[in-house]
Structure formats: C-alpha cells, structure tokens
Design a protein around this motif. Structure first.
Motif, mmCIF file in Angstrom:
data_model
loop_
_atom_site.group_PDB
_atom_site.id
_atom_site.type_symbol
_atom_site.label_atom_id
_atom_site.label_comp_id
_atom_site.label_asym_id
_atom_site.label_seq_id
_atom_site.Cartn_x
_atom_site.Cartn_y
_atom_site.Cartn_z
ATOM 1 N N ALA A 198 -39.735 6.713 10.684
ATOM 2 C CA ALA A 198 -40.164 7.099 9.331
ATOM 3 C C ALA A 198 -38.962 7.484 8.475
ATOM 4 O O ALA A 198 -38.863 7.078 7.312
ATOM 5 N N GLU A 199 -38.033 8.253 9.039
ATOM 6 C CA GLU A 199 -36.860 8.684 8.272
ATOM 7 C C GLU A 199 -35.949 7.496 7.938
ATOM 8 O O GLU A 199 -35.434 7.397 6.819
ATOM 9 N N ASN A 200 -35.739 6.608 8.877
ATOM 10 C CA ASN A 200 -34.926 5.419 8.603
ATOM 11 C C ASN A 200 -35.588 4.562 7.522
ATOM 12 O O ASN A 200 -34.904 4.032 6.639
ATOM 13 N N THR A 201 -36.905 4.442 7.593
ATOM 14 C CA THR A 201 -37.621 3.682 6.566
ATOM 15 C C THR A 201 -37.445 4.351 5.208
ATOM 16 O O THR A 201 -37.191 3.681 4.207
ATOM 17 N N ARG B 51 -45.475 5.762 6.376
ATOM 18 C CA ARG B 51 -45.150 7.156 6.016
ATOM 19 C C ARG B 51 -43.776 7.248 5.379
ATOM 20 O O ARG B 51 -43.529 8.076 4.508
ATOM 21 N N GLY B 52 -42.880 6.373 5.819
ATOM 22 C CA GLY B 52 -41.533 6.341 5.267
ATOM 23 C C GLY B 52 -41.448 5.654 3.917
ATOM 24 O O GLY B 52 -40.386 5.590 3.316
ATOM 25 N N GLY B 53 -42.559 5.118 3.438
ATOM 26 C CA GLY B 53 -42.581 4.530 2.103
ATOM 27 C C GLY B 53 -42.640 3.025 2.041
ATOM 28 O O GLY B 53 -42.598 2.449 0.945
ATOM 29 N N ALA B 54 -42.741 2.342 3.193
ATOM 30 C CA ALA B 54 -42.873 0.880 3.156
ATOM 31 C C ALA B 54 -44.129 0.502 2.378
ATOM 32 O O ALA B 54 -45.167 1.168 2.479
ATOM 33 N N THR B 55 -44.033 -0.555 1.590
ATOM 34 C CA THR B 55 -45.146 -1.046 0.782
ATOM 35 C C THR B 55 -46.209 -1.705 1.651
ATOM 36 O O THR B 55 -47.398 -1.653 1.354
ATOM 37 N N GLY B 56 -45.779 -2.357 2.712
ATOM 38 C CA GLY B 56 -46.668 -3.070 3.618
ATOM 39 C C GLY B 56 -45.910 -3.382 4.888
ATOM 40 O O GLY B 56 -44.794 -2.892 5.097
ATOM 41 N N LEU B 57 -46.510 -4.226 5.723
ATOM 42 C CA LEU B 57 -45.910 -4.585 7.004
ATOM 43 C C LEU B 57 -45.788 -6.096 7.124
ATOM 44 O O LEU B 57 -46.583 -6.847 6.559
#
Length: 141
Positions: free
Chosen positions: A14-17, A50-56
């Motif tokens: 999550a932090e790296n993201t 959680r880290g802010g990615a828009t999607g997967l």
C-alpha cells in the motif's frame, strides 16, 4: 522439512503504491496496480487500491475471477490480448482490455452487445519490437 512460504507485507505494498500514485498524479497519470505476479490475490489488490491505484491490471482471466470472487468491484484491465473464446468472460469481468487483432475486437463487440455492457479497448500500436500491436498503416484507415 517445512514447506516454503512467502510473507506478503500488505502495508508495504500500500505504501509503495501511494508513493508511485503520488509521483504519477503530479503529472496527471492514473495508476493501475498489476496483480499478475501474485496470482490475482484479492488482498494484494485491496492493498494497491488502499494506496490509491485507480484499478487493477491482470493477464489471466482466472486471476480476474479470483479478484471478483474476492469482492473487488474496481475497474480491472486485461493486460494481454484475450482469445476469441475468452471474449464473453473478458467483457463480463473486465472493464477494459489491450487489443491488436480485428477478430478479437469483433468478438469483444459481439459479447458486449449480448451482455448490454460497455467494454473499453486500447488498441496497441507496434513500436518496432515485433511483439504485438498493429502497424501505423493498419491503425489509421
């Protein structure tokens, strides 16, 4: 002898993201987290979100199924050209896919019409490495 195990630090993911999303957002770029190296583990996808990615992003339809069964409703992009036979599942489970073959685009279109869904496609352009993509001449007409 104990079986090999892998520990996944979800907070580190999550932090790296968060760090990547922050850098990209400063330039107007949205980030999709790619879960394919984890076999589509929902907990990894949730950490990226959680880290802010828009999607997967995923490259295997079985991994997309795993993410959806795990309760993830975020946008998911198929990162490889789907096969024609996968088109119905790709349209049902993914919001977008990468493509470069007319027959696959037609199969996705048919599946989207049958399912009354919008499925976004990104047409890949051949960049000289001859891996995949349509030529500029094929794309422009």
């Amino acid at each position: 002898m104990p079986a090999p195990t892998i520990a996944i630090d979800l907070e580190a993911i999550a932090e790296n993201t968060r760090a990547i999303v922050s850098r990209c957002a400063a330039r107007g770029v949205a980030v999709y987290g790619v879960t394919k190296a984890t076999g589509g583990l929902p907990m990894v996808g949730r950490a990226m979100l959680r880290g802010g990615a828009t999607g997967l992003g995923e490259s295997r339809i079985d991994n997309v199924r795993r993410l959806r069964r795990g309760g993830l409703t975020c946008p998911i992009m198929m990162l490889r050209i789907p096969s024609i036979t996968e088109a119905p599942d790709v349209v049902r489970l993914c919001d977008a896919s990468l493509n470069s073959e007319r027959a696959v685009l037609e199969a996705l279109d048919t599946a989207a019409v049958q399912q009354a869904r919008v499925h976004d496609v990104i047409v890949m352009l051949e960049m000289g490495d001859r891996r995949e993509g349509v030529s500029a001449e094929e794309l422009m007409p």
